[in-house]
Design an enzyme around this catalytic site. Structure first.
Site, PDB file in Angstrom:
ATOM      1  N   PHE A  61       9.399  27.281  71.728  1.00 13.58           N
ATOM      2  CA  PHE A  61       8.886  28.151  70.660  1.00 13.58           C
ATOM      3  C   PHE A  61       8.998  27.423  69.316  1.00 13.58           C
ATOM      4  O   PHE A  61       8.016  27.280  68.584  1.00 13.58           O
ATOM      5  CB  PHE A  61       9.635  29.492  70.649  1.00 13.58           C
ATOM      6  CG  PHE A  61       9.280  30.351  69.457  1.00 13.58           C
ATOM      7  CD1 PHE A  61       7.965  30.520  69.057  1.00 13.58           C
ATOM      8  CD2 PHE A  61      10.275  30.988  68.720  1.00 13.58           C
ATOM      9  CE1 PHE A  61       7.642  31.297  67.941  1.00 13.58           C
ATOM     10  CE2 PHE A  61       9.961  31.763  67.612  1.00 13.58           C
ATOM     11  CZ  PHE A  61       8.644  31.916  67.222  1.00 13.58           C
ATOM     12  N   ASP A  99      12.425  30.308  79.683  1.00 16.72           N
ATOM     13  CA  ASP A  99      12.760  31.254  78.627  1.00 16.72           C
ATOM     14  C   ASP A  99      14.039  31.983  79.032  1.00 16.72           C
ATOM     15  O   ASP A  99      14.091  32.587  80.108  1.00 16.72           O
ATOM     16  CB  ASP A  99      11.601  32.245  78.454  1.00 16.72           C
ATOM     17  CG  ASP A  99      11.736  33.028  77.177  1.00 16.72           C
ATOM     18  OD1 ASP A  99      12.809  33.629  76.973  1.00 16.72           O
ATOM     19  OD2 ASP A  99      10.783  33.035  76.384  1.00 16.72           O
ATOM     20  N   TYR A 103      17.870  39.008  63.758  1.00 17.20           N
ATOM     21  CA  TYR A 103      18.675  37.796  63.959  1.00 17.20           C
ATOM     22  C   TYR A 103      20.163  38.119  63.824  1.00 17.20           C
ATOM     23  O   TYR A 103      20.954  37.840  64.725  1.00 17.20           O
ATOM     24  CB  TYR A 103      18.244  36.751  62.932  1.00 17.20           C
ATOM     25  CG  TYR A 103      18.929  35.410  63.057  1.00 17.20           C
ATOM     26  CD1 TYR A 103      18.605  34.534  64.095  1.00 17.20           C
ATOM     27  CD2 TYR A 103      19.882  34.994  62.119  1.00 17.20           C
ATOM     28  CE1 TYR A 103      19.210  33.290  64.196  1.00 17.20           C
ATOM     29  CE2 TYR A 103      20.489  33.752  62.217  1.00 17.20           C
ATOM     30  CZ  TYR A 103      20.152  32.901  63.247  1.00 17.20           C
ATOM     31  OH  TYR A 103      20.759  31.661  63.337  1.00 17.20           O
ATOM     32  N   THR A 141      23.016  24.179  58.446  1.00 13.90           N
ATOM     33  CA  THR A 141      23.098  22.793  58.908  1.00 13.90           C
ATOM     34  C   THR A 141      21.732  22.140  58.732  1.00 13.90           C
ATOM     35  O   THR A 141      20.703  22.801  58.895  1.00 13.90           O
ATOM     36  CB  THR A 141      23.541  22.779  60.387  1.00 13.90           C
ATOM     37  OG1 THR A 141      24.832  23.380  60.458  1.00 13.90           O
ATOM     38  CG2 THR A 141      23.620  21.373  60.951  1.00 13.90           C
TER      39      THR A 141
HETATM   40  P1  NAD Z   1      15.703  25.413  66.346  1.00 11.62           P
HETATM   41  O1  NAD Z   1      14.689  26.472  66.126  1.00 11.62           O
HETATM   42  O2  NAD Z   1      15.332  24.012  66.007  1.00 11.62           O
HETATM   43  O3  NAD Z   1      16.208  25.439  67.847  1.00 11.62           O
HETATM   44  C1  NAD Z   1      16.175  26.560  68.685  1.00 11.62           C
HETATM   45  C2  NAD Z   1      15.624  26.135  70.031  1.00 11.62           C
HETATM   46  O4  NAD Z   1      15.655  27.252  70.925  1.00 11.62           O
HETATM   47  C3  NAD Z   1      14.171  25.667  69.960  1.00 11.62           C
HETATM   48  O5  NAD Z   1      14.013  24.481  70.680  1.00 11.62           O
HETATM   49  C4  NAD Z   1      13.394  26.822  70.609  1.00 11.62           C
HETATM   50  O6  NAD Z   1      12.178  26.410  71.191  1.00 11.62           O
HETATM   51  C5  NAD Z   1      14.406  27.333  71.611  1.00 11.62           C
HETATM   52  N1  NAD Z   1      14.213  28.736  72.002  1.00 11.62           N
HETATM   53  C6  NAD Z   1      13.999  29.804  71.176  1.00 11.62           C
HETATM   54  N2  NAD Z   1      13.900  30.930  71.901  1.00 11.62           N
HETATM   55  C7  NAD Z   1      14.070  30.573  73.211  1.00 11.62           C
HETATM   56  C8  NAD Z   1      14.075  31.297  74.421  1.00 11.62           C
HETATM   57  N3  NAD Z   1      13.878  32.618  74.459  1.00 11.62           N
HETATM   58  N4  NAD Z   1      14.276  30.599  75.572  1.00 11.62           N
HETATM   59  C9  NAD Z   1      14.460  29.258  75.565  1.00 11.62           C
HETATM   60  N5  NAD Z   1      14.454  28.536  74.448  1.00 11.62           N
HETATM   61  C10 NAD Z   1      14.263  29.183  73.273  1.00 11.62           C
HETATM   62  O7  NAD Z   1      16.990  25.854  65.541  1.00 11.62           O
HETATM   63  P2  NAD Z   1      18.393  25.114  65.324  1.00 11.62           P
HETATM   64  O8  NAD Z   1      18.606  25.021  63.874  1.00 11.62           O
HETATM   65  O9  NAD Z   1      18.490  23.900  66.156  1.00 11.62           O
HETATM   66  O10 NAD Z   1      19.401  26.229  65.862  1.00 11.62           O
HETATM   67  C11 NAD Z   1      20.024  26.143  67.126  1.00 11.62           C
HETATM   68  C12 NAD Z   1      20.996  27.290  67.289  1.00 11.62           C
HETATM   69  O11 NAD Z   1      22.001  27.230  66.281  1.00 11.62           O
HETATM   70  C13 NAD Z   1      20.344  28.678  67.166  1.00 11.62           C
HETATM   71  O12 NAD Z   1      20.923  29.533  68.112  1.00 11.62           O
HETATM   72  C14 NAD Z   1      20.690  29.108  65.770  1.00 11.62           C
HETATM   73  O13 NAD Z   1      20.747  30.505  65.658  1.00 11.62           O
HETATM   74  C15 NAD Z   1      22.054  28.469  65.579  1.00 11.62           C
HETATM   75  N6  NAD Z   1      22.346  28.241  64.154  1.00 11.62           N
HETATM   76  C16 NAD Z   1      21.709  27.261  63.461  1.00 11.62           C
HETATM   77  C17 NAD Z   1      21.972  27.097  62.106  1.00 11.62           C
HETATM   78  C18 NAD Z   1      21.322  26.011  61.286  1.00 11.62           C
HETATM   79  O14 NAD Z   1      21.561  25.958  60.077  1.00 11.62           O
HETATM   80  N7  NAD Z   1      20.523  25.133  61.833  1.00 11.62           N
HETATM   81  C19 NAD Z   1      22.875  27.952  61.467  1.00 11.62           C
HETATM   82  C20 NAD Z   1      23.475  28.965  62.211  1.00 11.62           C
HETATM   83  C21 NAD Z   1      23.219  29.086  63.565  1.00 11.62           C
END
Ligand code: NAD
Ligand code: UDP
Length: 317
Positions: free
Chosen positions: A35, A57, A144, A174
């Site tokens: 996604f 998914d 969220y 991050t």
């Molecule tokens: P990102 O959007 O780059 O990564 C999320 C990944 O999950 C993507 O590859 C997406 O395709 C996949 N995905 C989404 N829904 C899915 C589903 N239903 N089934 C399978 N795959 C699915 O975001 P990120 O920044 O890498 O974040 C990764 C995790 O860390 C998330 O859970 C996010 O909530 C958490 N997080 C990130 C931050 C940040 O600042 N980057 C801060 C707090 C929490």
């Protein structure tokens, strides 16, 4: 050597984690529905016989034999998680139920990527793990924030009821290479705008604050947390706090940009201030972030510069 499942493994954080755990000699199952993630993020890992890419998914059950699960699957930027809020909630809630079921069956350790958003618009600063938060349950960020809060509840209940070995990482903002160009987050927006000499869009008056952690520091912390035996939530982030207006000026300086700063409407429920208290992580993980903001931003700018030039080149032929 362990067999490790990383959901959301083709995303920003997931791809760095996959790379690191693979380098350490583990077998990786990288699961993603693409996604917001991309095959470009993990293309260099495809072909390694210890790396398996699965399109799946997590709102649907997934069966495998694994020792550890990092549950990262969930869109993370406001633009992406608000695109289909019902799906976002399903991903957090049904997704973690499926992953906890898998952990139970395999007796695997499971780490949930939770978030500073569980504190909502915090009334306590900096945020400490014992603070329960100030979250709007019916706003545009709720899909969220409440989804992640519910996932934490499920983690704790599976731990108490079924003795599942859990880890909860409350991740604060991050950044780094492989963030999606179009995800609308402040770091990617400002850098791309600055590199294109386009106006930098500050929402509100820019007095709201965030504290930014470089991705390699976060990866160190996630692995240390998984290897610890701490079962309650832990803040992971860098306490180096900036106002968004100062952050815009810093990006302009580091990119030598001609961009001007413009002000746009502040989205509702945008937290006024955010900074992690990381004393718990320091104590139990013997961890603290090492990368200073300028160093991390220069690496990120270099990445986006390359992506933009390649994109321009592709469009020009
Ligand atoms: P990102 O959007 O780059 O990564 C999320 C990944 O999950 C993507 O590859 C997406 O395709 C996949 N995905 C989404 N829904 C899915 C589903 N239903 N089934 C399978 N795959 C699915 O975001 P990120 O920044 O890498 O974040 C990764 C995790 O860390 C998330 O859970 C996010 O909530 C958490 N997080 C990130 C931050 C940040 O600042 N980057 C801060 C707090 C929490
Ligand atoms: N922000 C901004 N301009 C942008 C994108 C974001 O001023 O082009 C602000 C946003 O309103 C918020 C902060 O930057 O106050 C961080 O936003 P982001 O979406 O990166 O993450 P989050 O709000 O989830 O911390």
């Amino acid at each position: 050597m362990k067999r490790i499942l990383i959901t959301g493994g083709a995303g920003f954080i997931g791809s760095h984690l996959s790379e690191r755990l693979l380098k350490e000699g583990n077998d990786i199952i990288c699961l993603d529905n693409f996604f917001t993630g991309s095959k470009d993020n993990i293309r260099h890992l495809i072909g390694n016989n210890k790396f398996e890419l699965v399109r799946h998914d997590i709102i649907n059950e997934y069966l495998a034999e694994v020792d550890e699960i990092y549950n990262l699957a969930c869109p993370a930027s406001p633009v992406h998680y608000q695109y289909n809020p019902i799906k976002t909630m399903k991903t957090s809630v049904m997704g973690i139920i499926n992953m906890l079921g898998l952990a139970k069956r395999c007796k695997a350790k499971i780490l949930q990527a939770s978030t500073s958003e569980v504190y909502g618009d915090p009334k306590i600063h900096p945020q400490i793990e014992s603070y329960w938060g100030n979250v709007n349950p019916i706003g545009i960020r709720s899909c969220y924030d409440e989804g992640k809060r519910c996932a934490e509840t499920l983690m704790m209940d599976y731990h108490r009821q079924n003795n599942i070995d859990i880890r909860i990482a409350r991740i604060f903002n991050t950044y780094g290479p492989r963030m999606a160009l179009n995800d609308g987050r402040v770091v990617s927006n400002f850098i791309v705008q600055a590199l294109k000499n386009e106006p930098i869009t500050v929402y509100g008056n820019g007095s709201q604050t965030r504290a930014f952690c470089y991705v390699s520091d976060l990866i160190d912390a996630l692995i240390k947390l998984m290897d610890s035996n701490y079962n309650k939530p832990v803040n992971l982030g860098n306490p180096d706090e900036h106002t968004i207006l100062d952050f815009a000026k810093l990006i302009i300086e580091l990119t030598n940009s001609k961009s001007e700063i413009i002000f746009k409407e502040l989205p509702s429920d945008d937290p006024v201030q955010r900074e992690p208290d990381i004393n718990l992580a320091k104590e139990i993980l013997n961890w603290e972030p090492k990368i200073q903001i300028k160093e991390g931003l220069l690496k990120t700018i270099e990445y986006f510069d390359k992506i933009i030039s390649t994109k321009k080149y592709r469009e020009s032929i």
